[in-house]
Scaffold this motif. Structure first.
Motif, PDB file in Angstrom:
ATOM      1  N   ILE A 181      11.785   1.588  -1.284  1.00 33.91           N
ATOM      2  CA  ILE A 181      11.412   1.962   0.083  1.00 33.91           C
ATOM      3  C   ILE A 181      12.327   1.256   1.072  1.00 33.91           C
ATOM      4  CG2 ILE A 181       9.634   1.765   1.864  1.00 33.91           C
ATOM      5  CD1 ILE A 181       7.534   2.158  -0.373  1.00 33.91           C
ATOM      6  N   ARG A 182      12.538  -0.038   0.878  1.00 26.52           N
ATOM      7  CA  ARG A 182      13.415  -0.796   1.782  1.00 26.52           C
ATOM      8  C   ARG A 182      14.844  -0.249   1.755  1.00 26.52           C
ATOM      9  NH1 ARG A 182      10.733  -5.443  -0.804  1.00 26.52           N
ATOM     10  NH2 ARG A 182       9.086  -6.148   0.587  1.00 26.52           N
ATOM     11  N   ILE A 183      15.338   0.082   0.562  1.00 26.91           N
ATOM     12  CA  ILE A 183      16.694   0.635   0.427  1.00 26.91           C
ATOM     13  C   ILE A 183      16.794   1.969   1.157  1.00 26.91           C
ATOM     14  CG2 ILE A 183      18.310   1.676  -1.221  1.00 26.91           C
ATOM     15  CD1 ILE A 183      17.397  -0.580  -3.197  1.00 26.91           C
ATOM     16  N   TRP A 184      15.811   2.841   0.959  1.00 32.01           N
ATOM     17  CA  TRP A 184      15.827   4.150   1.624  1.00 32.01           C
ATOM     18  C   TRP A 184      15.777   3.993   3.141  1.00 32.01           C
ATOM     19  CZ3 TRP A 184      11.870   7.406  -1.693  1.00 32.01           C
ATOM     20  CH2 TRP A 184      12.433   7.666  -2.945  1.00 32.01           C
ATOM     21  N   GLU A 185      15.041   3.009   3.609  1.00 35.32           N
ATOM     22  CA  GLU A 185      15.001   2.739   5.061  1.00 35.32           C
ATOM     23  C   GLU A 185      16.379   2.322   5.560  1.00 35.32           C
ATOM     24  OE1 GLU A 185      12.111  -0.231   6.109  1.00 35.32           O
ATOM     25  OE2 GLU A 185      10.567   0.782   4.941  1.00 35.32           O
ATOM     26  N   GLU A 224       3.684  10.432   3.713  1.00 32.89           N
ATOM     27  CA  GLU A 224       3.951  11.813   3.291  1.00 32.89           C
ATOM     28  C   GLU A 224       5.439  12.078   3.140  1.00 32.89           C
ATOM     29  OE1 GLU A 224       1.796  14.083   6.204  1.00 32.89           O
ATOM     30  OE2 GLU A 224      -0.119  13.299   5.484  1.00 32.89           O
ATOM     31  N   ARG A 225       6.238  11.527   4.037  1.00 28.75           N
ATOM     32  CA  ARG A 225       7.690  11.697   3.948  1.00 28.75           C
ATOM     33  C   ARG A 225       8.239  11.015   2.691  1.00 28.75           C
ATOM     34  NH1 ARG A 225      11.582  10.852   8.940  1.00 28.75           N
ATOM     35  NH2 ARG A 225      10.805  12.937   9.264  1.00 28.75           N
ATOM     36  N   LEU A 226       7.773   9.813   2.400  1.00 31.41           N
ATOM     37  CA  LEU A 226       8.225   9.110   1.197  1.00 31.41           C
ATOM     38  C   LEU A 226       7.840   9.874  -0.071  1.00 31.41           C
ATOM     39  CD1 LEU A 226       7.436   5.455   2.287  1.00 31.41           C
ATOM     40  CD2 LEU A 226       9.720   6.407   1.856  1.00 31.41           C
ATOM     41  N   ILE A 227       6.665  10.464  -0.086  1.00 34.23           N
ATOM     42  CA  ILE A 227       6.255  11.272  -1.241  1.00 34.23           C
ATOM     43  C   ILE A 227       7.171  12.482  -1.395  1.00 34.23           C
ATOM     44  CG2 ILE A 227       4.429  12.787  -2.135  1.00 34.23           C
ATOM     45  CD1 ILE A 227       2.412  10.727  -0.918  1.00 34.23           C
ATOM     46  N   ARG A 228       7.496  13.158  -0.296  1.00 37.37           N
ATOM     47  CA  ARG A 228       8.408  14.316  -0.360  1.00 37.37           C
ATOM     48  C   ARG A 228       9.781  13.891  -0.879  1.00 37.37           C
ATOM     49  NH1 ARG A 228       6.062  15.556   4.651  1.00 37.37           N
ATOM     50  NH2 ARG A 228       7.921  14.886   5.759  1.00 37.37           N
ATOM     51  N   ALA A 267       0.841  -1.206   0.000  1.00 40.05           N
ATOM     52  CA  ALA A 267       0.000   0.000   0.000  1.00 40.05           C
ATOM     53  C   ALA A 267       0.871   1.250   0.000  1.00 40.05           C
ATOM     54  CB  ALA A 267      -0.930  -0.013   1.196  1.00 40.05           C
ATOM     55  N   ALA A 268       1.945   1.219   0.779  1.00 38.51           N
ATOM     56  CA  ALA A 268       2.857   2.371   0.820  1.00 38.51           C
ATOM     57  C   ALA A 268       3.448   2.618  -0.564  1.00 38.51           C
ATOM     58  CB  ALA A 268       3.964   2.135   1.846  1.00 38.51           C
ATOM     59  N   SER A 269       3.806   1.563  -1.251  1.00 43.26           N
ATOM     60  CA  SER A 269       4.355   1.683  -2.596  1.00 43.26           C
ATOM     61  C   SER A 269       3.329   2.296  -3.549  1.00 43.26           C
ATOM     62  CB  SER A 269       4.796   0.307  -3.093  1.00 43.26           C
ATOM     63  OG  SER A 269       5.264   0.390  -4.414  1.00 43.26           O
ATOM     64  N   ARG A 270       2.114   1.802  -3.514  1.00 41.13           N
ATOM     65  CA  ARG A 270       1.066   2.343  -4.393  1.00 41.13           C
ATOM     66  C   ARG A 270       0.759   3.810  -4.079  1.00 41.13           C
ATOM     67  NH1 ARG A 270      -0.749  -2.710  -3.298  1.00 41.13           N
ATOM     68  NH2 ARG A 270      -2.251  -2.019  -1.725  1.00 41.13           N
ATOM     69  N   LEU A 271       0.682   4.149  -2.805  1.00 40.04           N
ATOM     70  CA  LEU A 271       0.337   5.512  -2.399  1.00 40.04           C
ATOM     71  C   LEU A 271       1.436   6.525  -2.715  1.00 40.04           C
ATOM     72  CD1 LEU A 271      -1.310   4.725   1.037  1.00 40.04           C
ATOM     73  CD2 LEU A 271      -2.468   5.691  -0.962  1.00 40.04           C
ATOM     74  N   THR A 272       2.684   6.073  -2.701  1.00 40.54           N
ATOM     75  CA  THR A 272       3.813   6.992  -2.877  1.00 40.54           C
ATOM     76  C   THR A 272       4.400   6.987  -4.290  1.00 40.54           C
ATOM     77  OG1 THR A 272       5.442   5.338  -2.184  1.00 40.54           O
ATOM     78  CG2 THR A 272       4.486   6.740  -0.461  1.00 40.54           C
ATOM     79  N   GLY A 273       4.148   5.928  -5.041  1.00 44.74           N
ATOM     80  CA  GLY A 273       4.782   5.808  -6.350  1.00 44.74           C
ATOM     81  C   GLY A 273       6.231   5.380  -6.260  1.00 44.74           C
TER      82      GLY A 273
END
Length: 69
Positions: A25-29, A53-57, A13-19
């Motif tokens: 996402i895992r790498i950025w974490e 919201e942070r991932l989108i920014r 869901a996070a992937s879909r919501l943020t693009g």
């Protein structure tokens, strides 16, 4: 008292919501500490609205080459 920013989104869901792809996402974490999602009983990531919201920014900044890729 309810939690102010409950973690409710799984990584799909996070992937879909943020693009942002699940892998990115895992790498950025891991590399940058971009977000630190909560974990559920099965140790699966749960992202809050603030995380989303942070991932989108970050995605927008990366798109303009102002931040890490």
């Amino acid at each position: 008292m309810p939690e102010a920013n409950p973690a409710r989104y799984n990584i799909g869901a996070a992937s879909r919501l943020t693009g942002v792809s699940r892998e990115k996402i895992r790498i950025w974490e891991r590399r940058y500490g971009a977000v630190t999602p909560a974990r559920d009983e099965a140790n699966l990531r749960k992202y809050s609205q603030q995380d989303i919201e942070r991932l989108i920014r970050i995605r927008r900044l990366v798109a303009t080459s102002l931040l890490f890729t």
